[in-house]
Structure formats: structure tokens, C-alpha cells
Design an enzyme around this catalytic site. Sequence first.
Site, PDB file in Angstrom:
ATOM      1  N   HIS A  73      11.014  19.678   4.843  1.00 60.87           N
ATOM      2  CA  HIS A  73      11.443  19.693   6.258  1.00 60.87           C
ATOM      3  C   HIS A  73      10.942  20.861   7.106  1.00 60.87           C
ATOM      4  O   HIS A  73      10.874  20.750   8.319  1.00 60.87           O
ATOM      5  CB  HIS A  73      12.974  19.628   6.300  1.00 60.87           C
ATOM      6  N   HIS A  91       3.233  13.761   5.793  1.00 61.17           N
ATOM      7  CA  HIS A  91       2.887  13.488   7.196  1.00 61.17           C
ATOM      8  C   HIS A  91       1.526  12.832   7.413  1.00 61.17           C
ATOM      9  O   HIS A  91       0.726  13.287   8.232  1.00 61.17           O
ATOM     10  CB  HIS A  91       2.987  14.776   8.025  1.00 61.17           C
ATOM     11  N   ASN A 146      13.510  12.779   7.841  1.00 61.97           N
ATOM     12  CA  ASN A 146      13.931  12.487   9.221  1.00 61.97           C
ATOM     13  C   ASN A 146      12.879  11.681   9.985  1.00 61.97           C
ATOM     14  O   ASN A 146      13.198  11.031  10.978  1.00 61.97           O
ATOM     15  CB  ASN A 146      14.281  13.774   9.981  1.00 61.97           C
ATOM     16  N   HIS A 147      11.619  11.692   9.505  1.00 66.73           N
ATOM     17  CA  HIS A 147      10.587  10.888  10.172  1.00 66.73           C
ATOM     18  C   HIS A 147      10.570   9.437   9.711  1.00 66.73           C
ATOM     19  O   HIS A 147       9.867   8.620  10.310  1.00 66.73           O
ATOM     20  CB  HIS A 147       9.201  11.519  10.003  1.00 66.73           C
ATOM     21  N   HIS A 149      15.874  15.892   1.839  1.00 69.97           N
ATOM     22  CA  HIS A 149      14.814  16.255   2.768  1.00 69.97           C
ATOM     23  C   HIS A 149      15.140  17.511   3.574  1.00 69.97           C
ATOM     24  O   HIS A 149      14.348  18.446   3.657  1.00 69.97           O
ATOM     25  CB  HIS A 149      14.495  15.108   3.733  1.00 69.97           C
TER      26      HIS A 149
END
Length: 307
Positions: A238, A56, A114-115, A164
Site C-alpha cells: 500500500h 500496479h 484498494n485498487h 493490503h
Amino acid sequence: MGDMSDLDRQIDQLRRCELIKENEVKALCAKAREILVEESNVQRVDSPVTVCGDIHGQFYDLKELFRVGGDVPETNYLFMGDFVDRGFYSVETFLLLLALKVRYPDRITLIRGNHESRQITQVYGFYDECLRKYGSVTVWRYCTEIFDYLSLSAIIDGKIFCVHGGLSPSIQTLDQIRTIDRKQEVPHDGPMCDLLWSDPEDTTGWGVSPRGAGYLFGSDVVAQFNAANDIDMICRAHQLVMEGYKWHFNETVLTVWSAPNYCYRCGNVAAILELDEHLQKEFIIFEAAPQETRGIPSKKPVADYFL
């Protein structure tokens, strides 16, 4: 070979958390695409390998990860997605990982989280960061095009399935994952969406996910999937876990989280999983990079984008 020396210079720059030029991003993404397009939806990875969860955009914590886990190419890495959003340095984080992938394609595997999606990055920071740092959305566009080429999962020595998020009611076998057309934006539902969004839950069967995408899946679902595919365990990311990693369902599912002090305020530690050539596991726990090693993003960054 001029290409490699250029690439090495870009890697050095990115390691210092310095941006590379927009035309360099374009060329890097073109090279990455050529490599990623050849990878399977279930990419085969050989041990020994070090498995990592969400990053992130926490660039200085990624540097800390490499400090404790070893550098590429000495260490073979598998990153399970969510390279961008929420942190301050999504651009530098993703471009460094991508440059390492192009330079050492057999020593680093990147799968999609998912990002890694156009829609999600427009909400959670990566889009705005690209715009702020480069003065246009072009770099965001190059990167999101690469997201579509990232593999959906990996299998280590045929025994550890890495993804993920988790499982899907539409998928019973790895072969069914292999048939998905992955080269697209993450759909709102269906098997590709589920792999990136689902979570394990102390329940049986399938449940509705509070995330609004994917499913909750129980221990019976995992037992069935692992048996059908002759695998030992599922490794996924995740979900934030305060201790950096967490076992589920009698050690048949493992969550690995690699962003320490998530969002710069959660106070969690991070973990990476080292697997040796016999798939023996060793967890390395690490904390956020010390304050003095990180350039705290100033309110008005100098030379923020290339004209």
C-alpha cells in the site's frame, strides 16, 4: 484434459504480454470465481511462501519478480493486492495472475487491494486500458466482478497476518474479519475499507488518514492486535518505500513494495519477502526490468483488441 491445455496456452500468451480473447476472459473469470468463493476472508497460507506487494500493471517488472523469485508453481506466492492501475499493462498483469491462480490454486494466493475496485479503476487507468485494448468495457466488468471475490487478508502459519493496507478501529480479532461480507464493491468506510486503506504512523492510537479513507494506526494499536490474535507481525503493502521494504514499530509491521521504478519514474527498487518453513525471512531486492526486455507501449498498438 482440454481445459488445462487451453489454460496453459493462455498462460503462455499472457506471459508474452499478449491479450487473450474476450470470451476466454469470461471463462477464466468464471473459473476463478469458483475457486475464490471458497476462500476465507482470512485465507490460510502455509510456509514456505514468497510475499509480494503492489504490482500496479507493471507487467515486465512482474516478469522480473518471477525471474528473481522463481516461477509458479515451483514457488508458492502471496500477492497483497493492487495488481492494476497506473502501469501500462494492468490487463495482462491481472489476467496472468488470475490464470495462474486457476491453474495452480494452492500455489498462489491473491488478496484484494484498494485498487481492486470499480470506482478507483475508473480513475487510475484500468478501466481506460480495458476499453482501449478490447474496444468495450466488458472485460473491465468481468475483472471487477472477480475483485469482489478476492480475499481480504491472509495468515501464514497462524503467525504472520497479511493485508493490503492495515488495521481498523472496528476490528480487534481475526474472527471479526472472518464475519465481513466481502463480496461487494469496497465501501467508503467501515472495517473492509480500513483493511485496504489504512497506514501505520509513528503515533499512538488512531489518526485521520490523509488518503480520505482508512486510518493511521500507531504502535500501541499493533501491539494490542498482535497480542490478541497471537501473531508475530503484520505484513502489508500500500505504501511506496524507496528501498522496497520497510520495518515499523520494532519489527511488528512490515511494508513490502514490489513495483520497481514506480510509475516508470520514481527510481525506487522493489522487494519480495521469502519465508522458509520456519518463517525465517529473506528479502530479495530487484530493479525495474531492463529497457530492452519491455515492449514500450507504442502510441498506436497493433491489433489492440479483438473484434
